[in-house]
Design an enzyme around this catalytic site. Sequence first.
Site, short mmCIF file in Angstrom:
data_model
loop_
_atom_site.label_atom_id
_atom_site.label_comp_id
_atom_site.label_asym_id
_atom_site.label_seq_id
_atom_site.Cartn_x
_atom_site.Cartn_y
_atom_site.Cartn_z
N GLN A 21 2.04 10.29 0.85
CA GLN A 21 2.62 11.12 1.73
C GLN A 21 2.20 12.58 0.65
OE1 GLN A 21 6.35 9.19 3.36
NE2 GLN A 21 5.88 10.68 4.94
N HIS A 115 5.15 1.29 0.65
CA HIS A 115 5.76 2.43 1.59
C HIS A 115 4.65 2.57 2.75
CE1 HIS A 115 8.72 5.43 1.92
NE2 HIS A 115 8.02 5.59 2.98
N ASN A 159 9.50 -0.71 2.23
CA ASN A 159 10.23 0.38 3.01
C ASN A 159 10.04 0.02 4.54
OD1 ASN A 159 11.25 2.98 3.28
ND2 ASN A 159 9.42 3.15 4.55
N GLU A 160 11.23 0.29 5.29
CA GLU A 160 11.27 0.19 6.58
C GLU A 160 10.32 -0.95 7.30
OE1 GLU A 160 12.68 4.72 7.46
OE2 GLU A 160 10.78 4.01 8.19
#
Length: 432
Positions: A21, A115, A159-160
């Site tokens: 990101q 991620h 992550n998630e």
Amino acid sequence: MSKSFELPENFLLGSATAATQIEGGDIHNNWYHWSLAGKVGKGESSFTGADHYARYVEDVKLLSNLNQECYRMSIEWSRIESSEGEWSMEAVAHYRDEFRLLLEAGIKPLVTLHHFSCPEWFQKKGGWLGKDAVKEFLNFVEFSVKQFGDLVSEWCTINEPNVFANDSYVDGKYPPGSYGDIPAYLKVTRRLILAHLKSYQLIHKIRKESGFANPTKVGFAHHLAIFSPLTSHPLARLGCFLSDYLFHEIQIKGFVEGKLSFPIGFGHPEGKGIFCDFIGINYYSRHLFKASYNPGNLFATPMVDPNCPESQKNDLGWEIYPKGLSKVCHRIWDEYKLPIYITENGIPDESDNKRKKFINDHLAEICRLIEEGVSVERYYYWSFLDNLEWNDGYGPKFGLVEVDYSNMDRKIRKSGFHYAEICKTKKFEFNP
């Protein structure tokens, strides 16, 4: 009437980012190729990022200026292993320097290994549906911990996992862009659980055998939202229950207890135990479930509270619901009594008119939780910088620091200065 709050001295405040990101410049990860296919909003590309890979020295200074005590970041698998089995010592040197700068600034790094993104070679082999996916990820974990374990003692494996599996195989937002493939969602969820369980043990083993000084802490970051039925309609209640079970519960049981639950399996493939030293909670919003006669929707459709005023929504239209943070923390604490890190909590707010109150309101919930005996130990605001909000592109502005994408200049927002003061004093005012 405002109320003064004070966080404990040992409570750590910081912020979070993810490599894909913000870093920019990487052509070997699957999100770059997803961008080339026109799957990111406005035709934007992960290649842009926020130029952090080139500006990391400047950015660490910014983190220090913002009085950050801890920083959650990810390392980009595709930079470290751009081709299968070929390891980049140049990327290793880069990340080692970033970790060194963070530690010299007194900022504790928490490093996420997965991620959402992966190398394109891994994606081409089927991604997490590939037959050797868990083994290939573990190779990356082993290499990374051996290279960075002297500098990094705290690791977030994945992550998630629920968002990743859902948005990749059910909603089609993430690569490979599958729609409604529930079998794939379940298979990938199982693989992610197995990858975490094995990574947890492997990271502890490597750091113990290497004799690294700082205690090893390994956990994962779980997206926990508030799910509630919109009405008392039986289908709304059933759909809410099924969605919560498949989106939240089977991951919690798997990642924390090592237990596979129906329909992804049974038993404890790595033995009974606890496979987290902390549990990371990413909390953003609440979803209400409206009855649906479509079994493909699990008999209910998630939606924002129809009575929610615009003042209580963020730029993406999500409800701002601070009380939910207490509820999700109690859900975890009451079951496991394990340390909780708020690994993500933030707001897209381009005008910067709501972020200050958003932070205060959620930190007030944390103060109440601590008073109730819940061991919440850290808060990572999402995000340190404006960034690529995955398929939504660069439109949503989550950053404490604004990024001018025309020249990549950084500018601390007013809310960023406000949060920096809280990080310094551990005190803030709450206005209901």
